[in-house]
Design a protein around this motif. Structure first.
Motif, PDB file in Angstrom:
ATOM      1  N   LYS A  30      67.330  15.722  42.833  1.00  0.00           N
ATOM      2  CA  LYS A  30      66.917  14.458  42.217  1.00  0.00           C
ATOM      3  C   LYS A  30      66.235  14.695  40.876  1.00  0.00           C
ATOM      4  CE  LYS A  30      66.430  11.812  46.510  1.00  0.00           C
ATOM      5  NZ  LYS A  30      65.491  11.076  47.419  1.00  0.00           N
ATOM      6  N   ARG A  31      65.476  15.770  40.783  1.00  0.00           N
ATOM      7  CA  ARG A  31      64.822  16.103  39.513  1.00  0.00           C
ATOM      8  C   ARG A  31      65.857  16.464  38.450  1.00  0.00           C
ATOM      9  NH1 ARG A  31      59.612  20.202  39.350  1.00  0.00           N
ATOM     10  NH2 ARG A  31      59.234  20.217  37.098  1.00  0.00           N
ATOM     11  N   PHE A  32      66.881  17.196  38.846  1.00  0.00           N
ATOM     12  CA  PHE A  32      67.941  17.570  37.902  1.00  0.00           C
ATOM     13  C   PHE A  32      68.729  16.339  37.467  1.00  0.00           C
ATOM     14  CE2 PHE A  32      72.372  19.156  37.228  1.00  0.00           C
ATOM     15  CZ  PHE A  32      72.129  19.832  36.048  1.00  0.00           C
ATOM     16  N   VAL A  33      69.034  15.451  38.381  1.00  0.00           N
ATOM     17  CA  VAL A  33      69.761  14.227  38.043  1.00  0.00           C
ATOM     18  C   VAL A  33      68.935  13.368  37.087  1.00  0.00           C
ATOM     19  CG1 VAL A  33      70.655  12.053  38.979  1.00  0.00           C
ATOM     20  CG2 VAL A  33      71.185  14.221  40.121  1.00  0.00           C
ATOM     21  N   LYS A  65      80.810  19.499  51.210  1.00  0.00           N
ATOM     22  CA  LYS A  65      80.173  18.218  51.465  1.00  0.00           C
ATOM     23  C   LYS A  65      78.816  18.162  50.776  1.00  0.00           C
ATOM     24  CE  LYS A  65      78.672  15.436  55.475  1.00  0.00           C
ATOM     25  NZ  LYS A  65      78.596  15.423  56.971  1.00  0.00           N
ATOM     26  N   GLY A  66      78.453  16.966  50.276  1.00  0.00           N
ATOM     27  CA  GLY A  66      77.137  16.787  49.694  1.00  0.00           C
ATOM     28  C   GLY A  66      77.150  16.765  48.180  1.00  0.00           C
ATOM     29  N   PHE A  67      75.943  16.809  47.585  1.00  0.00           N
ATOM     30  CA  PHE A  67      75.733  16.858  46.136  1.00  0.00           C
ATOM     31  C   PHE A  67      76.269  15.606  45.424  1.00  0.00           C
ATOM     32  CE2 PHE A  67      77.010  21.152  47.706  1.00  0.00           C
ATOM     33  CZ  PHE A  67      75.728  21.645  47.898  1.00  0.00           C
ATOM     34  N   THR A  68      76.287  14.487  46.145  1.00  0.00           N
ATOM     35  CA  THR A  68      76.859  13.261  45.609  1.00  0.00           C
ATOM     36  C   THR A  68      76.111  12.773  44.378  1.00  0.00           C
ATOM     37  OG1 THR A  68      77.553  12.637  47.838  1.00  0.00           O
ATOM     38  CG2 THR A  68      77.514  10.897  46.188  1.00  0.00           C
ATOM     39  N   ARG A  69      74.792  12.881  44.383  1.00  0.00           N
ATOM     40  CA  ARG A  69      74.009  12.414  43.240  1.00  0.00           C
ATOM     41  C   ARG A  69      74.360  13.189  41.975  1.00  0.00           C
ATOM     42  NH1 ARG A  69      71.415  12.467  47.850  1.00  0.00           N
ATOM     43  NH2 ARG A  69      70.125  10.687  48.524  1.00  0.00           N
ATOM     44  N   THR A  70      74.465  14.502  42.112  1.00  0.00           N
ATOM     45  CA  THR A  70      74.790  15.338  40.954  1.00  0.00           C
ATOM     46  C   THR A  70      76.204  15.082  40.459  1.00  0.00           C
ATOM     47  OG1 THR A  70      73.254  17.065  41.652  1.00  0.00           O
ATOM     48  CG2 THR A  70      75.014  17.710  40.153  1.00  0.00           C
ATOM     49  N   LEU A  71      77.160  15.096  41.367  1.00  0.00           N
ATOM     50  CA  LEU A  71      78.552  14.906  40.962  1.00  0.00           C
ATOM     51  C   LEU A  71      78.763  13.517  40.368  1.00  0.00           C
ATOM     52  CD1 LEU A  71      80.292  16.617  44.015  1.00  0.00           C
ATOM     53  CD2 LEU A  71      80.047  17.540  41.707  1.00  0.00           C
ATOM     54  N   ALA A  75      79.991  12.745  36.585  1.00  0.00           N
ATOM     55  CA  ALA A  75      81.154  11.892  36.343  1.00  0.00           C
ATOM     56  C   ALA A  75      80.800  10.771  35.369  1.00  0.00           C
ATOM     57  CB  ALA A  75      81.662  11.309  37.663  1.00  0.00           C
ATOM     58  N   GLU A  76      79.647  10.164  35.550  1.00  0.00           N
ATOM     59  CA  GLU A  76      79.213   9.087  34.661  1.00  0.00           C
ATOM     60  C   GLU A  76      79.096   9.572  33.217  1.00  0.00           C
ATOM     61  OE1 GLU A  76      75.009   7.137  33.496  1.00  0.00           O
ATOM     62  OE2 GLU A  76      75.345   7.380  35.649  1.00  0.00           O
TER      63      GLU A  76
END
Length: 251
Positions: A30-33, A65-71, A75-76
């Motif tokens: 979350k900090r990286f995002v 599986k996972g890392f949805t916030r980062t990916l 993408a955005e």
């Protein structure tokens, strides 16, 4: 690339998302995002120098599986027109098209040269470069061997293969490459020696690497610098180039 006025180029490395577990690494993610969300406003480009994940292997139809916030954030940013470049590290050697096809992010498996505002950069993850590290270099040849990779993916179900890979990434210091996460002195830093040797044949203004998990800014000579980006585990550091100067900052 000429950097537009008011824009910057950002560099980050060694997040190791998923280590030691996905739940434990989520605050770091979350900090990286949040950092990505902040720098996108003045980024001319973003360079990710490997080990974003603590283990990543792509099967033909399966990705971890996972890392949805980062990916999703990558993408955005990519969809907005800001170029992102990815260099694989020693924990994500097995990328095979997903980032290119799904995120429009080019992936590099070897260091590469770039020029920004007439400043020359030599950029990569940094694993296996320079003298020494012979044990890892031998292991890397096995990991990247097409036959070994094919056997691993064909003989092991993805669930089992991912479990083994994640276990080894967390436990095996030879793979992690961070058993000496302290400055060893210029004469004993393999990447420093590697950069100095590269300068014997061609000038570069900046050598930018990750892998060492240490934020370093070392003068190689009067014109060239070696930059190590640190990590997003202990330091939360990143590099920023404003068109003239390269700095390491903490988020």
């Amino acid at each position: 690339m000429n950097i537009p006025e008011g824009k910057k180029i950002y560099f980050a490395s060694d997040n190791h998302l998923g280590a030691p577990t996905q739940d434990a690494s989520r605050p770091r993610e979350k900090r990286f995002v949040a950092w990505l969300d902040e720098v996108k406003h003045d980024a001319a480009a973003i360079f990710l120098l490997g080990d974003l994940f603590d283990f990543w292997m792509e099967y033909k139809k399966v990705v971890p599986k996972g890392f949805t916030r980062t990916l999703g954030k990558l993408a955005e940013i990519s969809d907005s027109g800001i170029p992102i470049y990815y260099f694989v590290g020693n924990h994500d050697l097995w990328m095979n098209g997903y980032f290119e096809e799904e995120l429009n992010i080019p992936v590099y498996h070897k260091p590469k040269e770039f020029t920004f505002n007439n400043k020359s950069f030599f950029i990569g993850h940094g694993d296996g470069l320079g003298p020494g590290d012979k044990g890892y270099k031998r292991m890397k040849k096995v990991f990247t061997n097409p036959i070994c990779k094919w056997l691993f993916q064909r003989l092991l179900h993805p669930d089992f293969g991912m479990r083994i890979g994640h276990y080894m990434s967390v436990k095996n210091k030879l793979i992690s490459g961070d058993e000496d996460a302290k400055f060893l002195g210029e004469d004993n830093e393999w990447l420093v020696q590697y950069c100095k040797r590269k300068l014997e044949s061609k000038h570069r203004d900046f050598f930018v690497f990750g892998h060492r998990h240490l934020p370093l800014n070392i003068d190689l000579n009067e014109q060239s610098k070696y930059i190590n980006l640190g990590d997003w585990i202990s330091y939360y550091t990143y590099g920023v180039f404003d068109g003239q100067n390269m700095e390491i900052k903490e988020y």
